[in-house]
Write a protein that holds these residues in place. Structure first.
Motif, PDB file in Angstrom:
ATOM      1  N   GLU A  25       0.797  -1.018   0.097  1.00  0.00           N
ATOM      2  CA  GLU A  25      -0.117  -0.062  -0.097  1.00  0.00           C
ATOM      3  C   GLU A  25       1.018   1.108   0.058  1.00  0.00           C
ATOM      4  O   GLU A  25       0.651   2.210  -0.735  1.00  0.00           O
ATOM      5  N   LEU A  26       1.965   1.301   0.921  1.00  0.00           N
ATOM      6  CA  LEU A  26       2.790   2.436   0.723  1.00  0.00           C
ATOM      7  C   LEU A  26       3.575   2.601  -0.357  1.00  0.00           C
ATOM      8  O   LEU A  26       3.728   3.699  -0.806  1.00  0.00           O
ATOM      9  N   LYS A  27       3.911   1.491  -1.002  1.00  0.00           N
ATOM     10  CA  LYS A  27       4.795   1.574  -2.269  1.00  0.00           C
ATOM     11  C   LYS A  27       3.867   2.277  -3.537  1.00  0.00           C
ATOM     12  O   LYS A  27       4.181   3.082  -4.118  1.00  0.00           O
ATOM     13  N   GLU A  28       2.656   1.728  -3.327  1.00  0.00           N
ATOM     14  CA  GLU A  28       1.623   1.917  -4.487  1.00  0.00           C
ATOM     15  C   GLU A  28       1.255   3.572  -4.218  1.00  0.00           C
ATOM     16  O   GLU A  28       1.032   4.290  -5.262  1.00  0.00           O
ATOM     17  N   PHE A  29       1.213   3.981  -3.024  1.00  0.00           N
ATOM     18  CA  PHE A  29       0.718   5.524  -2.933  1.00  0.00           C
ATOM     19  C   PHE A  29       2.010   6.211  -3.154  1.00  0.00           C
ATOM     20  O   PHE A  29       1.630   7.297  -4.137  1.00  0.00           O
ATOM     21  N   PHE A  30       3.205   6.119  -2.872  1.00  0.00           N
ATOM     22  CA  PHE A  30       4.152   7.016  -3.068  1.00  0.00           C
ATOM     23  C   PHE A  30       4.860   6.892  -4.553  1.00  0.00           C
ATOM     24  O   PHE A  30       5.390   7.731  -4.818  1.00  0.00           O
ATOM     25  N   LEU A 102      -9.655  -5.108  -6.527  1.00  0.00           N
ATOM     26  CA  LEU A 102     -10.182  -5.956  -5.255  1.00  0.00           C
ATOM     27  C   LEU A 102     -10.969  -7.122  -5.404  1.00  0.00           C
ATOM     28  O   LEU A 102     -10.564  -8.311  -4.938  1.00  0.00           O
ATOM     29  N   LYS A 103     -11.320  -7.621  -6.743  1.00  0.00           N
ATOM     30  CA  LYS A 103     -11.854  -8.858  -7.279  1.00  0.00           C
ATOM     31  C   LYS A 103     -10.681  -9.679  -7.272  1.00  0.00           C
ATOM     32  O   LYS A 103     -11.067 -11.068  -6.742  1.00  0.00           O
ATOM     33  N   HIS A 104      -9.553  -9.305  -7.544  1.00  0.00           N
ATOM     34  CA  HIS A 104      -8.353 -10.234  -7.637  1.00  0.00           C
ATOM     35  C   HIS A 104      -8.027 -10.629  -6.165  1.00  0.00           C
ATOM     36  O   HIS A 104      -7.709 -11.664  -5.895  1.00  0.00           O
ATOM     37  N   LEU A 105      -7.926  -9.560  -5.357  1.00  0.00           N
ATOM     38  CA  LEU A 105      -7.616  -9.898  -4.120  1.00  0.00           C
ATOM     39  C   LEU A 105      -8.568 -10.940  -3.412  1.00  0.00           C
ATOM     40  O   LEU A 105      -7.948 -11.715  -2.643  1.00  0.00           O
ATOM     41  N   VAL A 106      -9.703 -10.730  -3.516  1.00  0.00           N
ATOM     42  CA  VAL A 106     -10.774 -11.712  -3.157  1.00  0.00           C
ATOM     43  C   VAL A 106     -10.231 -13.207  -3.320  1.00  0.00           C
ATOM     44  O   VAL A 106     -10.442 -13.963  -2.596  1.00  0.00           O
ATOM     45  N   GLY A 107      -9.914 -13.498  -4.751  1.00  0.00           N
ATOM     46  CA  GLY A 107      -9.495 -14.718  -5.033  1.00  0.00           C
ATOM     47  C   GLY A 107      -8.215 -15.181  -4.797  1.00  0.00           C
ATOM     48  O   GLY A 107      -7.982 -16.315  -4.773  1.00  0.00           O
ATOM     49  N   THR A 108      -7.445 -14.322  -3.762  1.00  0.00           N
ATOM     50  CA  THR A 108      -6.093 -14.995  -3.306  1.00  0.00           C
ATOM     51  C   THR A 108      -6.284 -15.546  -2.011  1.00  0.00           C
ATOM     52  O   THR A 108      -7.643 -15.140  -1.236  1.00  0.00           O
ATOM     53  N   PRO A 109      -5.448 -16.100  -1.272  1.00  0.00           N
ATOM     54  CA  PRO A 109      -5.580 -16.611   0.003  1.00  0.00           C
ATOM     55  C   PRO A 109      -5.349 -15.803   1.155  1.00  0.00           C
ATOM     56  O   PRO A 109      -5.697 -15.887   2.160  1.00  0.00           O
ATOM     57  N   MET A 110      -5.237 -14.360   0.697  1.00  0.00           N
ATOM     58  CA  MET A 110      -4.746 -13.369   1.725  1.00  0.00           C
ATOM     59  C   MET A 110      -6.182 -13.137   2.501  1.00  0.00           C
ATOM     60  O   MET A 110      -7.099 -12.910   1.890  1.00  0.00           O
ATOM     61  N   PRO A 111      -6.196 -13.067   3.671  1.00  0.00           N
ATOM     62  CA  PRO A 111      -7.237 -12.614   4.229  1.00  0.00           C
ATOM     63  C   PRO A 111      -8.001 -11.260   3.973  1.00  0.00           C
ATOM     64  O   PRO A 111      -7.367 -10.401   3.814  1.00  0.00           O
ATOM     65  N   LYS A 112      -9.116 -11.196   3.854  1.00  0.00           N
ATOM     66  CA  LYS A 112      -9.854  -9.958   3.378  1.00  0.00           C
ATOM     67  C   LYS A 112      -9.410  -8.511   4.536  1.00  0.00           C
ATOM     68  O   LYS A 112      -9.288  -7.441   3.865  1.00  0.00           O
ATOM     69  N   HIS A 113      -9.357  -8.942   5.609  1.00  0.00           N
ATOM     70  CA  HIS A 113      -9.057  -8.037   6.585  1.00  0.00           C
ATOM     71  C   HIS A 113      -7.774  -7.415   6.442  1.00  0.00           C
ATOM     72  O   HIS A 113      -7.441  -6.382   6.822  1.00  0.00           O
ATOM     73  N   ALA A 114      -6.641  -8.302   5.976  1.00  0.00           N
ATOM     74  CA  ALA A 114      -5.368  -7.758   5.740  1.00  0.00           C
ATOM     75  C   ALA A 114      -5.287  -6.646   4.668  1.00  0.00           C
ATOM     76  O   ALA A 114      -4.471  -5.667   4.901  1.00  0.00           O
ATOM     77  N   TYR A 115      -6.205  -6.737   3.966  1.00  0.00           N
ATOM     78  CA  TYR A 115      -6.337  -5.514   3.046  1.00  0.00           C
ATOM     79  C   TYR A 115      -6.620  -3.932   3.691  1.00  0.00           C
ATOM     80  O   TYR A 115      -5.780  -3.025   3.450  1.00  0.00           O
ATOM     81  N   PHE A 116      -7.494  -4.174   4.570  1.00  0.00           N
ATOM     82  CA  PHE A 116      -7.816  -2.887   5.231  1.00  0.00           C
ATOM     83  C   PHE A 116      -6.811  -2.713   6.336  1.00  0.00           C
ATOM     84  O   PHE A 116      -6.486  -1.445   6.685  1.00  0.00           O
ATOM     85  N   VAL A 117      -6.189  -3.512   6.952  1.00  0.00           N
ATOM     86  CA  VAL A 117      -4.954  -3.321   7.771  1.00  0.00           C
ATOM     87  C   VAL A 117      -3.958  -2.579   6.839  1.00  0.00           C
ATOM     88  O   VAL A 117      -3.379  -1.387   7.341  1.00  0.00           O
ATOM     89  N   GLY A 118      -3.652  -2.860   5.695  1.00  0.00           N
ATOM     90  CA  GLY A 118      -2.675  -2.181   4.852  1.00  0.00           C
ATOM     91  C   GLY A 118      -3.085  -0.724   4.471  1.00  0.00           C
ATOM     92  O   GLY A 118      -2.350   0.186   4.728  1.00  0.00           O
ATOM     93  N   LYS A 119      -4.321  -0.393   4.403  1.00  0.00           N
ATOM     94  CA  LYS A 119      -4.943   0.923   4.138  1.00  0.00           C
ATOM     95  C   LYS A 119      -4.845   1.722   5.397  1.00  0.00           C
ATOM     96  O   LYS A 119      -4.428   2.875   5.263  1.00  0.00           O
ATOM     97  N   VAL A 120      -5.075   1.129   6.768  1.00  0.00           N
ATOM     98  CA  VAL A 120      -4.917   1.877   7.926  1.00  0.00           C
ATOM     99  C   VAL A 120      -3.543   2.183   8.059  1.00  0.00           C
ATOM    100  O   VAL A 120      -3.234   3.405   8.359  1.00  0.00           O
TER     101      VAL A 120
END
Length: 276
Positions: A25-30, A102-120
């Protein structure tokens, strides 16, 4: 004896997933020049321009006065936090929803809440950066007095609560945009209106009373008021509509917005765009 080997690959720990997602998330932002300029540079430009143009003093009935930049520093920091949280979250999530991320991330083994942790984590880092830069510019160019003593504690909890409330609200608002292309046009006007009616660019007492009532519904007004309490002398609380800083109410309203924002996120968040 036959030995059976387990060829399954061990999944990474949750902490490792959080670190990886936060780093992404940080790399994508900067790496997105437009986001960096709008989120980090724009508040600094506003501080420099308004501070140079509106060079006057604000005086209470008791004769206590401060320069306008002392008040404006609190307002522009609140606006910077709003940009790093609400605007940043709403636009970036709507864009990622629209381009299929987001659709791609849902299809990965990554827990959904990890996406929001990255955003926070991204919001936290960007918020700290913009606050530090604004404080530095305000003190170097305009001699703004920084908070002292226990005022720093107030500064920290107002910033933390305000950022949390605006982040959750930004995640919820991301669902208002029909697609990524319309996200900025949907979110930016909302943020600008809130800034103008919440006492960011001038004294809140100069805002018409009916707009003060509207502004009091949203977290930016209370965040700006809480920050004014640490930048301005106590005597200037007389210029507030209630005649005091109302820090207890600031904490209550921002806390309620954190709870309301969380409920809105749970009830409105979508991983894909609405069907046309």
């Amino acid at each position: 004896m036959t030995v059976v080997r387990d060829h399954r690959t061990a999944l990474p720990s949750l902490a490792s997933v959080y670190r990886t997602r936060s780093s992404v998330e940080l790399k994508e932002f900067f790496r997105q020049r437009e986001s960096v300029v709008f989120t980090l540079a724009f508040p600094v430009i506003l501080l420099l321009v308004f501070g140079a143009i509106l060079d006057y003093r604000i005086t209470t009935a008791s004769g206590v006065s401060v320069r306008f930049t002392q008040l404006f520093a609190a307002g522009i920091i609140a606006a910077g936090i709003l940009g790093a949280s609400l605007q940043n979250m709403a636009i970036s999530i709507a864009t990622e929803r629209s381009d299929g991320t987001l659709k791609h991330l849902v299809g990965t083994p990554m827990p959904k809440h990890a996406y929001f942790v990255g955003k926070v984590v991204q919001v936290l880092v960007v918020t700290v950066a913009i606050v530090v830069v604004l404080l530095l510019v305000a003190t170097v160019f305009y001699g703004v007095d920084l908070p002292s003593g226990s005022d720093w504690l107030t500064f920290l909890w107002v910033t933390a609560l305000g950022s949390a409330a605006c982040t959750l609200l930004g995640i919820a608002i991301s669902s208002l945009a029909k697609n990524g292309r319309s996200a900025s046009a949907t979110v930016t006007p909302i943020a600008l209106v809130l800034q103008f009616i919440s006492g960011v660019f001038f004294q809140f007492s100069q805002v018409p009373e009916w707009l003060q009532t509207v502004a009091a519904i949203f977290p930016l007004k209370w965040m700006a008021q809480g920050l004014r309490s640490v930048f301005l002398p106590d005597e200037l609380a007389a210029l507030e509509p209630a005649g005091s800083w109302e820090l207890g109410r600031v904490a209550l309203v921002l806390g309620l917005w954190c709870a309301a924002g969380l409920l809105l996120c749970v009830s409105t968040f979508r991983w894909q765009d609405r069907a046309p």
